[in-house]
Scaffold this active site. Structure first.
Site, short mmCIF file in Angstrom:
data_model
loop_
_atom_site.label_atom_id
_atom_site.label_comp_id
_atom_site.label_asym_id
_atom_site.label_seq_id
_atom_site.Cartn_x
_atom_site.Cartn_y
_atom_site.Cartn_z
N ARG A 67 -5.11 -21.50 -11.93
CA ARG A 67 -4.64 -22.89 -11.79
C ARG A 67 -5.78 -23.87 -11.62
NH1 ARG A 67 -0.62 -19.65 -9.57
NH2 ARG A 67 -1.74 -19.53 -7.59
N GLU A 104 -5.91 -8.47 1.36
CA GLU A 104 -5.25 -7.81 2.48
C GLU A 104 -5.39 -6.28 2.32
OE1 GLU A 104 -1.33 -9.25 2.80
OE2 GLU A 104 -0.94 -8.20 4.68
#
Ligand code: AMP
Length: 187
Positions: A67, A104
Site C-alpha cells: 500500500r 509475531e
C-alpha cells in the site's frame, strides 16, 4: 509546512473502513481502499502530503510493499522525484540488499535494488540521496524499521518516515531512528 484542519482530518479518517477480525481474530484492519475510491478524501490527503514535503528537497520516495506504493508513487509524481519500491523478498529482478524483521511468529524480509537511489546511494551532485519512506500504517514498526535501514545500507539518507495512520498504543515509532510523521494517530 501544511497542517490539516480538523475537518480535513475527519474527511480522511471517515473514508477509511475498519474491518474487525481480519486477517485474524483480534485485529482491526484499516482498509484504505475506501479512501482511494473517495476522490475528495484521497485528494485532501495528497494535497497535504505535497505541501508538507515540497520544501524537503527530496531525491526519492520509497514506498513499502504494497500500500506504500500507492501513496509513494502518487506523491513522487507530484513532487517530481523518483519512486523506489521496497518489496517483499523474491520480487525484485536485479541485485538486491535485504533486511529481515521479526513477526509475531517467525520473520519476514524486505528488499531494494542496490542502485535504487543512485550508485552507492549518491545523487547527481555526489551527496547522499535524500529519501522519504512512506507506508499506509505503522503498527509494531518492524517493517518500517527494516525498510529504513535498507535505505542507509545502500548509502542513501532516510530523512523522514511518513505514515497515513499510526497505531500509537503499539509505540512502533520508538524503534525508528529517522523522524516519523503520521497524518492520523489512532488510539
Ligand atoms: P508493522 O511492521 O507491525 O508496523 O506492520 C505494518 C505493516 O502491516 C504495514 O505495511 C501495514 O500495511 C500492515 N498492517 C499492520 N497492522 C495493520 C492494520 N491493523 N490494518 C491495516 N494494515 C496493517
Amino acid at each position: 509546512m501544511s497542517t490539516l484542519t480538523t475537518e480535513e482530518k475527519n474527511i480522511i479518517l471517515d473514508s477509511i473502513r475498519d474491518i474487525p477480525d481480519f486477517p485474524k481474530p483480534g485485529i482491526i484492519f484499516k482498509d484504505i481502499t475506501t479512501m482511494l475510491g473517495n476522490p475528495q478524501a484521497f485528494n485532501t490527503l495528497m494535497e497535504h502530503l505535497t505541501n508538507r514535503y515540497l520544501g524537503y528537497e527530496l531525491d526519492y520516495i520509497a514506498g513499502i510493499d504494497a500500500r506504500g506504493f500507492i501513496f509513494g508513487a502518487a506523491l513522487a509524481d507530484r513532487l517530481g522525484v523518483g519512486f523506489v519500491p521496497v518489496r517483499k523478498k523474491g520480487k525484485l529482478p536485479y541485485t538486491t540488499v535485504a533486511e529481515k524483521y521479526s513477526l509475531e511468529y517467525g520473520f519476514d524480509e524486505v528488499e531494494i535494488h542496490i542502485d535504487a537511489f543512485g550508485e552507492n546511494g549518491l545523487c547527481t551532485t555526489g551527496d547522499r540521496s535524500k529519501v522519504l519512506l512512506i507506508d499506509d500504517l505503522i503498527a509494531t514498526g518492524g517493517t518500517a524499521k527494516a525498510a529504513a535501514s535498507l535505505i542507509d545500507k545502500v548509502g542513501a539518507h532516510c530523512v523522514e518516515v511518513c505514515f497515513i495512520m499510526e497505531l500509537g498504543f503499539l509505540k512502533g515509532k520508538e524503534g525508528i531512528e529517522a523522524p516519523v510523521y503520521s497524518v492520523l494517530e489512532i488510539d
